[in-house]
Design an enzyme around this catalytic site. Structure first.
Site, short mmCIF file in Angstrom:
data_model
loop_
_atom_site.label_atom_id
_atom_site.label_comp_id
_atom_site.label_asym_id
_atom_site.label_seq_id
_atom_site.Cartn_x
_atom_site.Cartn_y
_atom_site.Cartn_z
CB SER A 70 -0.95 0.03 1.20
OG SER A 70 -0.24 0.26 2.40
CE LYS B 201 -2.72 2.38 4.71
NZ LYS B 201 -2.37 1.44 3.70
#
Length: 177
Positions: free
Chosen positions: A36, A77
């Site tokens: 991701s 993230k």
């Protein structure tokens, strides 16, 4: 002989206490799990996460953080929006508080669907609530991030990524290029 054993025992206790303090309050190791955050981070990259930054309020837009996504998993993230910010993705361009942001850390082929602060799960207004952050993965087409899980609460942040130390040929401290 007993004096030497006692000295070694004291040295080991001090070392363990220092290790406990460092891991609990300052830094912790983290292994990336998944794709991701590509191209910035890859599966199995080894990182050092600075836990102290969270406690002194030094999280900024563009920082890469690790946070508790749920009781079983931590996610890595990029912070896109801070408390009080408005965020909008329109025509594959990111706008924070109405200003276009060049995301040079993204792969040019990545396309991101339009969204805004208002469309984030749990949002009640056009601004990010106090104590919460909007985060996105750099691999936007393959990332469970704020678009799916909602805003990240400040208390769920483990810390800011300060160092990639493995693979050795990719040691780095600058993740916004």
């Amino acid at each position: 002989m007993m004096k030497k054993i006692f000295e070694w025992l004291i040295a080991i206790i001090i070392a363990l206490a220092l290790l406990f303090i460092v891991r609990t309050f300052l830094f912790i190791g983290y292994i990336v799990d998944g794709e991701s955050m590509e191209p910035t981070f890859h599966d199995e990259d080894r990182l050092i996460v600075n836990k102290l930054v969270k406690n002194i309020g030094q999280i900024n837009n563009g920082d890469v953080i690790v946070f508790h996504a749920n009781k079983e998993a931590d996610f890595i993230k990029r912070v896109i929006g801070l408390p009080g910010d408005t965020v909008e993705m329109k025509n594959n361009k990111l706008y924070i508080n109405g200003t276009h942001v060049n995301e040079r850390y993204l792969n040019n082929d990545i396309k991101t669907d339009d969204f805004s602060t208002r469309t984030i799960q749990g949002s009640k207004s056009d601004v990010i609530p106090n104590g919460e952050y909007l985060v996105l993965g750099d691999n936007r087409s393959n990332s469970r991030d704020s678009r799916e899980i909602g805003f990240v609460h400040e208390q769920d942040i483990v810390g800011k990524v300060n160092l990639r130390y493995y693979p050795f040929n990719q040691i780095d401290v600058n993740f916004d290029k």
